[in-house]
Scaffold this active site. Structure first.
Site, PDB file in Angstrom:
ATOM      1  N   ASP A  67       0.755  -1.282  -0.124  1.00  0.00           N
ATOM      2  CA  ASP A  67      -0.126   0.119   0.137  1.00  0.00           C
ATOM      3  C   ASP A  67       0.799   1.219  -0.066  1.00  0.00           C
ATOM      4  O   ASP A  67       2.090   1.187   0.092  1.00  0.00           O
ATOM      5  CB  ASP A  67      -0.909   0.096   0.937  1.00  0.00           C
ATOM      6  N   ASN A 136      -7.733  -3.279  14.354  1.00  0.00           N
ATOM      7  CA  ASN A 136      -8.804  -3.500  13.919  1.00  0.00           C
ATOM      8  C   ASN A 136      -8.803  -4.682  12.960  1.00  0.00           C
ATOM      9  O   ASN A 136      -9.949  -5.064  12.422  1.00  0.00           O
ATOM     10  CB  ASN A 136      -9.541  -2.132  13.108  1.00  0.00           C
ATOM     11  N   HIS A 138      -7.083  -4.933   9.846  1.00  0.00           N
ATOM     12  CA  HIS A 138      -6.682  -4.713   8.726  1.00  0.00           C
ATOM     13  C   HIS A 138      -5.596  -5.188   8.323  1.00  0.00           C
ATOM     14  O   HIS A 138      -4.355  -5.426   8.886  1.00  0.00           O
ATOM     15  CB  HIS A 138      -6.794  -3.123   8.484  1.00  0.00           C
ATOM     16  N   GLU A 143      -9.535  -2.270   5.496  1.00  0.00           N
ATOM     17  CA  GLU A 143     -10.195  -1.911   6.508  1.00  0.00           C
ATOM     18  C   GLU A 143     -11.318  -2.803   6.895  1.00  0.00           C
ATOM     19  O   GLU A 143     -12.186  -3.437   5.851  1.00  0.00           O
ATOM     20  CB  GLU A 143     -10.636  -0.265   6.699  1.00  0.00           C
TER      21      GLU A 143
HETATM   22  C1  GLP Z   1      -0.514   0.002   8.525  1.00  0.00           C
HETATM   23  C2  GLP Z   1      -0.157  -0.790   7.350  1.00  0.00           C
HETATM   24  C3  GLP Z   1      -0.320  -2.041   7.639  1.00  0.00           C
HETATM   25  C4  GLP Z   1       0.339  -2.403   9.059  1.00  0.00           C
HETATM   26  C5  GLP Z   1      -0.202  -1.811   9.884  1.00  0.00           C
HETATM   27  C6  GLP Z   1       0.286  -2.126  11.396  1.00  0.00           C
HETATM   28  O1  GLP Z   1      -1.611   0.591   8.676  1.00  0.00           O
HETATM   29  N1  GLP Z   1      -0.942  -0.320   6.111  1.00  0.00           N
HETATM   30  O2  GLP Z   1       0.205  -2.956   6.390  1.00  0.00           O
HETATM   31  O3  GLP Z   1       0.314  -4.000   9.211  1.00  0.00           O
HETATM   32  O4  GLP Z   1       0.127  -0.583   9.903  1.00  0.00           O
HETATM   33  O5  GLP Z   1       1.346  -1.423  11.833  1.00  0.00           O
HETATM   34  P1  GLP Z   1       2.276  -1.746  12.983  1.00  0.00           P
HETATM   35  O6  GLP Z   1       3.190  -2.890  12.568  1.00  0.00           O
HETATM   36  O7  GLP Z   1       3.191  -0.424  13.142  1.00  0.00           O
HETATM   37  O8  GLP Z   1       1.337  -2.193  14.115  1.00  0.00           O
END
Ligand code: GLP
Length: 241
Positions: A67, A136, A138, A143
């Site tokens: 993304d 959440n 995702h 989402e």
């Molecule tokens: C972002 C990314 C996700 C990732 C998520 C969790 O929103 N788009 O791909 O898994 O964050 O992030 P973290 O690893 O910092 O908890």
């Protein structure tokens, strides 16, 4: 699903990096799917270490990221393009032209989503995809919603995600409200998936995603239907399984 529980974040990173290194050893021109967030940092550090010691060669690998934020300059320090450059691409011997992310600055977002999906297909599909998970549920920026998105698409971020990610920006107002993300369908087409989760704060969502019902309100739960997923947890994330 293969579930492994590691003692700490560093061990998780080494375990995930080993799977990516093995993938490249088996097939030098592997197509790798990469993720951002704090979770993959240890994996990228471990891969950089393996590459530096000559244990893995990225020169023929190709990568696609999950993304990218919409409307953010790729050089902005919070863009995912910059994140990947800083944390992985500049530390391994991968040609930069082999590394793709969705272009969040494209004029026509629908055309860009189609182009990205087609580029993944033209590369032969993703061999191994790295994933983290949001609080959440995702994955990428898919989402919670009423359906599983099939393909790369433009997403309006939820308040939970904005709340979780705004800490990286100077002010909440600077945090983009939209992103381009591979769809759940794109992710599910990857031949192998490595999901890394750490931290006490992710114990609830880990249990829901891995043991709960498969539902688009917990997007990661769909991974229960994928034939080749390795889940790498630390002890705190595994606490409620
Ligand atoms: C972002 C990314 C996700 C990732 C998520 C969790 O929103 N788009 O791909 O898994 O964050 O992030 P973290 O690893 O910092 O908890």
């Amino acid at each position: 699903m293969r579930i492994m529980v590691c003692r700490d974040k560093a061990a998780q990173g080494e375990a995930a990096a080993s799977l990516f290194a093995a993938q490249i050893l088996r097939k030098a021109d592997s197509v790798l799917g990469f993720a951002t967030g704090s979770t993959p940092l240890m994996t990228y550090a471990a891969l950089a270490g393996l590459c530096e010691r000559g244990a893995v060669d990225f020169s023929k690998a190709r990568t696609f990221n999950l993304d990218e934020y919409v409307g953010m300059d790729p050089s902005h320090e919070q863009s995912y393009s910059r994140f990947m450059a800083d944390n992985l691409f500049s530390k391994v011997n991968i040609p930069r032209e082999n590394c793709q992310l969705p272009n969040g600055n494209a004029k026509d977002m629908d055309a860009e989503c189609g182009r990205y999906e087609a580029a993944i297909e033209a590369a032969g599909g993703i061999d191994l995809q790295l994933l983290g998970i949001g609080h959440n549920g995702h994955i990428g920026f898919n989402e919670p919603s009423g359906h599983f998105a099939r393909k790369t698409h433009c997403v309006t971020l939820t308040e939970t995600t904005i709340e979780a990610n705004k800490r990286f920006f100077a002010s909440a107002g600077e945090m983009p409200r939209r992103a381009l993300s591979m769809g759940i369908g794109t992710i599910m087409k990857a031949r192998g998936i490595v999901l890394v989760i750490h931290g006490e704060d992710k114990a609830d969502i880990t249990a829901k995603a891995i043991r709960g019902p498969v539902t688009p309100s917990v997007p990661a739960s769909i991974l229960q239907f994928h034939p080749d997923v390795t889940v790498i947890l630390d002890e705190t994330a595994a606490a409620k399984l």
